[in-house]
Scaffold this active site. Structure first.
Site, PDB file in Angstrom:
ATOM      1  N   SER A 271     -57.599 -27.347  63.732  1.00 22.65           N
ATOM      2  CA  SER A 271     -57.131 -26.056  63.239  1.00 22.65           C
ATOM      3  C   SER A 271     -55.689 -26.078  62.738  1.00 22.65           C
ATOM      4  O   SER A 271     -55.219 -25.069  62.211  1.00 22.65           O
ATOM      5  CB  SER A 271     -57.248 -25.015  64.360  1.00 22.65           C
ATOM      6  OG  SER A 271     -56.407 -25.359  65.453  1.00 22.65           O
ATOM      7  N   CYS A 272     -54.991 -27.202  62.902  1.00 29.89           N
ATOM      8  CA  CYS A 272     -53.550 -27.200  62.616  1.00 29.89           C
ATOM      9  C   CYS A 272     -53.176 -27.910  61.320  1.00 29.89           C
ATOM     10  O   CYS A 272     -52.618 -27.297  60.409  1.00 29.89           O
ATOM     11  CB  CYS A 272     -52.786 -27.817  63.784  1.00 29.89           C
ATOM     12  SG  CYS A 272     -52.814 -26.798  65.272  1.00 29.89           S
ATOM     13  N   PHE A 273     -53.455 -29.215  61.232  1.00 25.56           N
ATOM     14  CA  PHE A 273     -52.944 -29.986  60.106  1.00 25.56           C
ATOM     15  C   PHE A 273     -53.380 -29.393  58.772  1.00 25.56           C
ATOM     16  O   PHE A 273     -52.557 -29.143  57.885  1.00 25.56           O
ATOM     17  CB  PHE A 273     -53.394 -31.439  60.202  1.00 25.56           C
ATOM     18  CG  PHE A 273     -52.609 -32.269  61.178  1.00 25.56           C
ATOM     19  CD1 PHE A 273     -51.636 -31.701  61.985  1.00 25.56           C
ATOM     20  CD2 PHE A 273     -52.836 -33.630  61.285  1.00 25.56           C
ATOM     21  CE1 PHE A 273     -50.914 -32.463  62.880  1.00 25.56           C
ATOM     22  CE2 PHE A 273     -52.120 -34.411  62.178  1.00 25.56           C
ATOM     23  CZ  PHE A 273     -51.165 -33.818  62.979  1.00 25.56           C
ATOM     24  N   LYS A 275     -54.682 -26.424  57.975  1.00 21.15           N
ATOM     25  CA  LYS A 275     -54.217 -25.059  57.755  1.00 21.15           C
ATOM     26  C   LYS A 275     -52.720 -25.019  57.492  1.00 21.15           C
ATOM     27  O   LYS A 275     -52.248 -24.304  56.599  1.00 21.15           O
ATOM     28  CB  LYS A 275     -54.556 -24.194  58.972  1.00 21.15           C
ATOM     29  CG  LYS A 275     -54.108 -22.733  58.841  1.00 21.15           C
ATOM     30  CD  LYS A 275     -54.621 -21.901  60.000  1.00 21.15           C
ATOM     31  CE  LYS A 275     -53.841 -22.152  61.272  1.00 21.15           C
ATOM     32  NZ  LYS A 275     -52.485 -21.524  61.237  1.00 21.15           N
ATOM     33  N   ASP A 276     -51.955 -25.774  58.274  1.00 18.01           N
ATOM     34  CA  ASP A 276     -50.503 -25.730  58.128  1.00 18.01           C
ATOM     35  C   ASP A 276     -50.042 -26.348  56.816  1.00 18.01           C
ATOM     36  O   ASP A 276     -49.135 -25.829  56.154  1.00 18.01           O
ATOM     37  CB  ASP A 276     -49.829 -26.426  59.317  1.00 18.01           C
ATOM     38  CG  ASP A 276     -50.013 -25.651  60.612  1.00 18.01           C
ATOM     39  OD1 ASP A 276     -50.544 -24.522  60.562  1.00 18.01           O
ATOM     40  OD2 ASP A 276     -49.636 -26.178  61.679  1.00 18.01           O
TER      41      ASP A 276
END
Length: 434
Positions: A271-273, A275-276
């Site tokens: 969910s991080c790399f 999306k960020d």
């Protein structure tokens, strides 16, 4: 201190339990009554290593009582500070969707209107630079009819928690970022994190809120780019018949590079790399700057699952054949399938008309909701029985320990996207980068 946490997802539940373990009195606020009931029974609502022990220790009838959950926003009246840990999902154009954050800030502001006591609000969610100052704070001011810095404080504390090791990461941080635009909010944040700073001896960084927001994006963008770079190098190594891991071990000895995040493979997910990188890239484009390096990092990452499938195609035509997909979570230690590399792999197999059977120790039910028409096995041996090919996507321990089980395949073609198993006689082995 008395701390309230709005949101009980991966971040909210983890920090609530960890703050309780550090000695704070914590209330976790969520609109979902089932989640509230689960936490109050002493059970976490998510799969995360070490979290059941902490929630069981501090919540429920047998707990210390330092952690409880509720749907009532008025519970913040009994607390000194509130952390906003709400989702900021990716919109179609790559930007972040702030609607949930704005709703949470609106409700929090209305609640602050009813108290004369000073209260510090800390944004924990990942938001683009300027969001805390230009979006969240004005909402809080409008709804509370009060002024930030005079009647309440606002801070920004980005999280650096990896799913699967979130509890460990929180309690053993490599840095603690306390972003604030007023001294009293910063002082409150220091008081909250003082037990953790003392315990971990981690360096404390004290920027303004805008810089704190950017630190999170810079952190994840750099790591995503590093993974994509080593994957690009690994792909070149594959073309030359060179072991990419041997190359990585050597360059990792250079302290300017370091050995971390040099395991080339099928790519990053979660969910991080993704999306960020998408969010900060979209924000940059709004300012008419093209982040070429970040764009390239995403392009390399998106290609890796297709390379895995292409290697399979070199050895077997899987149309009408049973194909095993080993690993569905985006990484070991979590049931999270968001942006999992297994998703494009499954879709590629569907395009090839394969009979797909998948295995994951904890994420199968989550993937079943997305792909109800493929088969799911209860153990890795069952998924391999009769398979014409096996694709390793997630390197769970149960998968890395496989050996004789591959002998039950009709054609033992093993395409390894994570360097999870060793080459041996009796199987046709292709590593993604070796």
């Amino acid at each position: 201190m008395q701390v309230s946490i709005v949101g009980s997802g991966y971040v909210g539940t983890t920090i609530a339990a960890c703050f309780a373990d550090l000695g704070h009195e914590v209330v976790n606020i969520d609109i979902d009554e089932d989640i509230v009931e689960t936490i109050n029974s002493g059970t976490p609502p998510i799969h995360e290593d070490g979290l059941p022990e902490l929630v069981g220790k501090h919540a429920g009838q047998d707990g210390t009582g330092r952690l409880r959950a509720t749907t009532d926003y008025d519970s913040i009246f009994a607390t000194d500070a509130t952390f906003l840990c709400l989702p900021t999902p990716q919109a179609d154009d790559g930007s972040i969707d702030l609607s949930v954050m704005e709703t949470g800030a609106t409700q929090l502001g209305k609640t602050l209107e009813a108290t004369e006591d000073w209260h510090t609000v800390v944004v924990k969610s990942t938001v683009i630079p300027g969001t805390t100052e230009d979006v969240i704070t004005p909402i809080l001011e409008e709804e509370s009819e009060k002024t930030a810095g005079e009647h309440f404080g606002v801070g920004m504390n980005p999280e650096f928690l990896r799913e699967g090791t979130a509890v460990h990461d929180f309690l053993n941080p490599d840095k603690i970022v306390l972003g604030a635009d007023d001294d009293r909010a910063l002082a409150d944040m220091h008081d909250i994190f003082e037990p953790l700073v003392t315990k971990s001896d981690a360096p404390v960084v004290e920027p303004d809120t805008r810089t704190a927001e950017m630190i999170k994006y810079a952190n994840n963008s750099f790591l995503a780019a590093k993974v994509s770079l080593i994957n690009d190098i690994g792909n070149i190594c594959k073309e030359y018949g060179i072991d990419a891991y041997e190359v990585a071990d050597a360059i990792g000895l250079d302290d300017r590079i370091s050995e971390q995040f040099l395991r080339s493979g099928v790519g990053w997910g979660g969910s991080c790399f993704g999306k960020d990188v998408a969010a900060i890239s979209a924000a940059a484009r709004e300012r008419e700057y093209d982040p070429a390096m970040l764009r390239a990092a995403v392009e390399v990452n998106d290609r890796q699952p297709n390379r895995l499938l292409s290697l399979m195609d070199d050895h077997v035509d899987v149309s009408g054949e049973r194909v095993a997909v080993l690993g569905l979570a985006f990484k070991p230690g979590t049931d999270d399938i968001r942006n999992s590399r297994a998703i494009p792999v499954i879709e590629g197999l569907q395009e090839r008309n394969a009979d797909i059977v998948a295995y994951d120790p904890v994420a199968a039910e989550n993937m079943r909701e997305r792909y109800p028409n493929i088969s799911y096995a209860s153990n890795p041996a069952a998924v391999l029985d009769g398979a014409a090919a096996a694709l390793i996507v997630t390197d769970w321990e149960e998968i890395t320990e496989l050996d004789a089980e591959f002998d039950a395949m009709t054609t033992p073609v093993v395409i390894d996207g994570r360097r999870a198993i060793d080459r041996r006689d009796g199987i046709v082995y292709e590593g993604l980068t070796w």
